[in-house]
Scaffold this motif. Structure first.
Motif, PDB file in Angstrom:
ATOM      1  N   PHE A 197       0.839  -1.197   0.000  1.00 33.05           N
ATOM      2  CA  PHE A 197       0.000   0.000   0.000  1.00 33.05           C
ATOM      3  C   PHE A 197       0.878   1.253   0.000  1.00 33.05           C
ATOM      4  O   PHE A 197       1.660   1.467   0.923  1.00 33.05           O
ATOM      5  CB  PHE A 197      -0.891   0.035   1.254  1.00 33.05           C
ATOM      6  CG  PHE A 197      -2.083  -0.870   1.151  1.00 33.05           C
ATOM      7  CD1 PHE A 197      -3.282  -0.407   0.619  1.00 33.05           C
ATOM      8  CD2 PHE A 197      -2.007  -2.190   1.565  1.00 33.05           C
ATOM      9  CE1 PHE A 197      -4.378  -1.235   0.503  1.00 33.05           C
ATOM     10  CE2 PHE A 197      -3.109  -3.035   1.451  1.00 33.05           C
ATOM     11  CZ  PHE A 197      -4.296  -2.554   0.921  1.00 33.05           C
ATOM     12  N   LEU A 198       0.731   2.057  -1.035  1.00 35.46           N
ATOM     13  CA  LEU A 198       1.421   3.352  -1.078  1.00 35.46           C
ATOM     14  C   LEU A 198       0.577   4.420  -0.407  1.00 35.46           C
ATOM     15  O   LEU A 198       1.084   5.445   0.045  1.00 35.46           O
ATOM     16  CB  LEU A 198       1.687   3.756  -2.528  1.00 35.46           C
ATOM     17  CG  LEU A 198       2.423   2.740  -3.404  1.00 35.46           C
ATOM     18  CD1 LEU A 198       2.701   3.339  -4.769  1.00 35.46           C
ATOM     19  CD2 LEU A 198       3.699   2.266  -2.743  1.00 35.46           C
ATOM     20  N   GLY A 199      -0.724   4.179  -0.376  1.00 36.04           N
ATOM     21  CA  GLY A 199      -1.646   5.106   0.282  1.00 36.04           C
ATOM     22  C   GLY A 199      -2.928   4.371   0.599  1.00 36.04           C
ATOM     23  O   GLY A 199      -3.332   3.474  -0.138  1.00 36.04           O
ATOM     24  N   SER A 200      -3.556   4.746   1.708  1.00 34.96           N
ATOM     25  CA  SER A 200      -4.772   4.045   2.146  1.00 34.96           C
ATOM     26  C   SER A 200      -5.862   5.032   2.553  1.00 34.96           C
ATOM     27  O   SER A 200      -6.841   4.651   3.174  1.00 34.96           O
ATOM     28  CB  SER A 200      -4.436   3.132   3.335  1.00 34.96           C
ATOM     29  OG  SER A 200      -3.862   3.910   4.388  1.00 34.96           O
ATOM     30  N   GLY A 201      -5.660   6.305   2.216  1.00 33.01           N
ATOM     31  CA  GLY A 201      -6.575   7.338   2.706  1.00 33.01           C
ATOM     32  C   GLY A 201      -7.637   7.733   1.701  1.00 33.01           C
ATOM     33  O   GLY A 201      -7.512   7.496   0.500  1.00 33.01           O
TER      34      GLY A 201
END
Ligand SMILES: [Zn+2]
Ligand SMILES: [Zn+2]
Ligand SMILES: [Zn+2]
Length: 259
Positions: free
Chosen positions: A5-9
């Motif tokens: 995951f590079l981003g989860s927002g």
């Protein structure tokens, strides 16, 4: 297959500018969420799903220096606004990077990044990409990797998730058609949108995401596109053992399955 995951927002990112809620002021790095994207390494291929506004930081922090293909889910700002940062990858590797998306995504990318596709002057540095339109449910191949675009509903918008081997990634959705559900039957690792506890017109909430996961036969599921309403530790405590909130930097390896 290695997945990170590079981003989860959600689209605001977490913390939200000016917010003093417990999640936004938390010291726990797992409550700091860039906009949603994942990086896959599979059979010597390096694949990105989406190019969020923090792409430069995500590439730097995860030491990603090669990208063989980019899969786009849909053209909302939080999923495409790092597109220009692909120049850094172009500098390191020769050739155009193929970018896949459905018709509306390819059209919007062409419009929004008009300066790339209709350059009015030489120089200035442009991403070198090849936009490739794909059809929902029609698999395509990246070398010997079979990728199936999975149609999902994001409010009224028809967008794509992706299935690769026994992994599926479904961000930004609040309804999954039966055609996609049946393709998820042999998926072992699912990433699914879950914005918050309250319902939302274009995203699953926790309860709806869990209902979908319960219908399937997945070994593990991670929830993504997470808002500041979900504090990491507190939310994870009430989730079933095989379902957890994703967090930036979370990685896992899935044994090779079908092509
Ligand atoms: Zn989004
Ligand atoms: Zn907050
Ligand atoms: Zn969206």
């Amino acid at each position: 297959m290695y997945i990170k995951f590079l981003g989860s927002g959600t689209s605001h990112g977490v913390p939200i500018v000016g917010c003093n809620c417990p999640t936004c002021i938390s010291d726990n790095p797992q409550n700091k969420r860039y906009r949603a994207a994942v990086h896959l390494k599979y059979r010597d291929n390096s694949i990105l799903i989406d190019t969020p506004p923090e792409l430069r930081l995500q590439l730097l922090e995860n030491q990603i220096t090669r990208v063989d293909a980019i899969l786009f889910t849909h053209p909302h700002a939080d999923h495409i606004m790092g597109f220009d940062d692909i120049r850094a990858i172009n500098r390191l590797q020769k050739g155009e990077i193929p970018c896949y998306g459905n018709e509306i995504t390819i059209d919007k990318i062409k419009n929004i990044f008009d300066y790339i596709f209709n350059p009015i002057q030489i120089g200035g540095g442009l991403p070198r990409v090849k936009l490739i339109e794909i059809q929902p449910l029609v698999p395509f191949y990246l070398s010997d990797i079979k990728i199936t675009p999975l149609p999902v509903k994001h409010g009224k918008l028809d967008i794509l998730g992706y299935k690769i081997g026994k992994f599926a990634y479904l961000t930004d959705c609040n309804q999954i058609p039966d055609s996609t559900l049946s393709l998820l039957e042999d998926v072992k690792l699912l990433v699914l949108d879950a914005l918050r506890f309250k319902t939302h017109p274009t995203h699953f909430n926790i309860e709806q995401a869990l209902q979908i996961i319960n219908k399937l036969n997945v070994d593990r599921a991670f929830l993504t596109h997470i808002s500041h309403h979900l504090e990491h530790e507190k939310t994870n405590r009430i989730l079933p053992d095989n379902v957890k909130l994703a967090y930036d930097g979370l990685s896992f390896t899935l044994k090779e399955g079908e092509k």
